[in-house]
Design an enzyme around this catalytic site. Structure first.
Site, mmCIF file in Angstrom:
data_model
loop_
_atom_site.group_PDB
_atom_site.id
_atom_site.type_symbol
_atom_site.label_atom_id
_atom_site.label_comp_id
_atom_site.label_asym_id
_atom_site.label_seq_id
_atom_site.Cartn_x
_atom_site.Cartn_y
_atom_site.Cartn_z
ATOM 1 N N ASP A 8 -10.058 -5.712 -3.159
ATOM 2 C CA ASP A 8 -9.416 -4.648 -2.366
ATOM 3 C C ASP A 8 -10.294 -3.402 -2.393
ATOM 4 O O ASP A 8 -10.543 -2.837 -3.459
ATOM 5 C CB ASP A 8 -8.041 -4.377 -2.966
ATOM 6 C CG ASP A 8 -7.199 -3.417 -2.145
ATOM 7 O OD1 ASP A 8 -7.754 -2.467 -1.562
ATOM 8 O OD2 ASP A 8 -5.977 -3.625 -2.108
ATOM 9 N N HIS A 27 -7.363 -5.972 1.018
ATOM 10 C CA HIS A 27 -6.167 -5.133 1.186
ATOM 11 C C HIS A 27 -5.304 -5.542 2.378
ATOM 12 O O HIS A 27 -4.270 -4.921 2.625
ATOM 13 C CB HIS A 27 -6.616 -3.672 1.353
ATOM 14 C CG HIS A 27 -5.540 -2.652 1.107
ATOM 15 N ND1 HIS A 27 -4.918 -2.508 -0.114
ATOM 16 C CD2 HIS A 27 -4.980 -1.717 1.920
ATOM 17 C CE1 HIS A 27 -4.018 -1.525 -0.045
ATOM 18 N NE2 HIS A 27 -4.033 -1.036 1.179
ATOM 19 N N SER A 40 0.845 -1.193 0.000
ATOM 20 C CA SER A 40 0.000 0.000 0.000
ATOM 21 C C SER A 40 0.889 1.254 0.000
ATOM 22 O O SER A 40 1.661 1.450 -0.939
ATOM 23 C CB SER A 40 -0.957 -0.049 1.196
ATOM 24 O OG SER A 40 -1.980 0.893 1.059
#
Lengths: 281, 281
Positions: free
Chosen positions: B226, B259, B148
């Site tokens: 995600d 995620h 991320s």
């Protein structure tokens, strides 16, 4: 009524967190389930994991790295919380080794704890039945393992309910709780002063009264750098009880390893393989 | 002066947590290192992991399950914290996506952030040099990856410093930060309004200005479940930039994965194998 808190794809299966109204505990309880990819095709063996002091239903699923091997072997993982929560009992949050997060996997017999601190009934009867009802689980293929207080729980619940669990192992269990400070504190408050009650929740005492309860063997891993080994865990007492009971035991002592999840994750692969051998038969 | 917070045996190696006075940051910083068993015999390749928003130097070591594969391949893992801490700057803790835990792996150019929010200099120069000096690490065998915000960091630091990193991969990176809300907020506050500055910390913009910077390829895993994919991550922009720059890219899109670290841990084995191939040469 089972409430889904969250579900996450994980190694081709599903990592889920759930909440339900527990009748055994008399309050809402949370638990986690990892369903391996094989569960999409039909019922799979189940392995309960009982965590240690201060842990929750999340600890094992986050830290232990077990899902990889559960997916390989096609085993469902189930982790309950470690005690009743939000009981409102005075003093329930005062200690890290008693009360909240420290249910010791027994049914308390003393007020005020006996109303809600009933983890044995919760796991062995209510949660086990719920898993068999609501998840693709094979009823006669259920194992149990755990760490520290949860290693105690796994050994004790397996020995008290050999009809319910076909395989048992532990990481650094509190192996003779009647003889260590953690166990003496918890048993004294949950069970009262009667030592006969204590023996019914002490893995070493239970083993001494049996003969080869798990002929397929029991696996225990213990770090020799574990800060709780000498005062609290006492695996040598359980080892002697197994020898006297003709119970095959593989007790592996690992130099340098401590009490935490870096130790547990290192040997998780072996425990999943051990339970897979016992449960896939 | 390196202070050891704790060390734990783990997969035959050592999982450690450390603190030191950082000159780049101007404050104490924490980081974690996993030394594989091979490091006892001599220097090994190193793989930096940069974590995402709200994480610390502990997150990756606890949740990702990477040590097993680092031990297999003989790779050292290094994870810094995700920002300066205890800066005393007004408002630094007001957002979860800016300030504390959200350093974005850049050197801030705007007051009041520029005094301490200097994660690029910290990682690329100070921490990298510290690791090479105080741990058994091979200097020309260093990779970087992240998740991320940390996937953004890995791609950007690798593209800005290809002499320092020989291998790069990412999980669900913020791949075009100039074009998403997280990046626009952070870049606006850390870098100011000048869009030329933003381009210097945008992996897609950096890639567009280069030709085959990593000929051995770049690996990115992205979950299609995600929740941040459409608005924040934008891997298709980076994918197009790689195609234009003749940069080999393996961008794997995984249906159902979200995620979090249940996604990351599922594909961790592949990333360690990827970096091992690139770094063991």
């Amino acid at each position: 009524m089972l409430e889904c808190i969250s579900e996450h794809a994980c190694f081709g299966g599903v990592q889920g967190f759930y909440r339900h109204a527990s009748s055994a505990i008399g309050l809402p309880m949370r638990f986690s389930v990892y369903q391996p990819p094989q569960a999409k095709a039909g019922p799979v063996p189940v392995l309960f994991y009982l965590a240690g002091l201060t842990c929750t239903e999340e600890t094992f699923m986050i830290k232990a790295g077990a899902q990889r091997f559960a997916a390989q072997h096609g085993i469902m993982l189930v982790a309950p919380d470690t005690s009743a929560r939000d009981t409102g009992i005075a003093g329930v949050a005062d200690s890290w080794d008693f009360g909240n997060g420290a249910g010791f996997y027994l049914d308390a017999m003393q007020q005020p704890w006996s109303a809600h601190f009933r983890m044995e009934s919760y796991i062995v009867h209510e949660l086990r039945a719920l898993i068999l009802r609501d998840f693709p689980a094979r009823p006669a293929h259920i194992g149990i393992f755990g760490h520290s207080m949860g290693g105690h729980g796994a050994l004790v619940l397996a020995l008290r309910h050999p009809d319910k669990f076909q395989s048992v192992s532990a990481f650094a269990p509190i192996a003779a709780p009647s003889q260590c400070p953690w166990g003496q504190k918890a048993f004294g408050l949950y069970l009262g002063p009667d030592s006969a009650r204590w023996q019914q929740y002490d893995a070493s005492a239970l083993m001494a009264a049996r003969t080869t309860p798990y002929p397929q063997g029991i696996l225990i891993d213990q770090g020799l750098g574990d800060q709780f080994l000498q005062a609290q865990l006492l695996p040598h007492i359980f080892e002697a009880a197994c020898a006297a009971a003709n119970q095959p035991l593989t007790l592996r002592r690992h130099p340098g390893y401590d009490h935490g999840y870096y130790f547990i994750s290192t040997f998780m692969e072996d425990h999943l393989a051990f339970h897979s051998r016992n449960l896939q038969r």
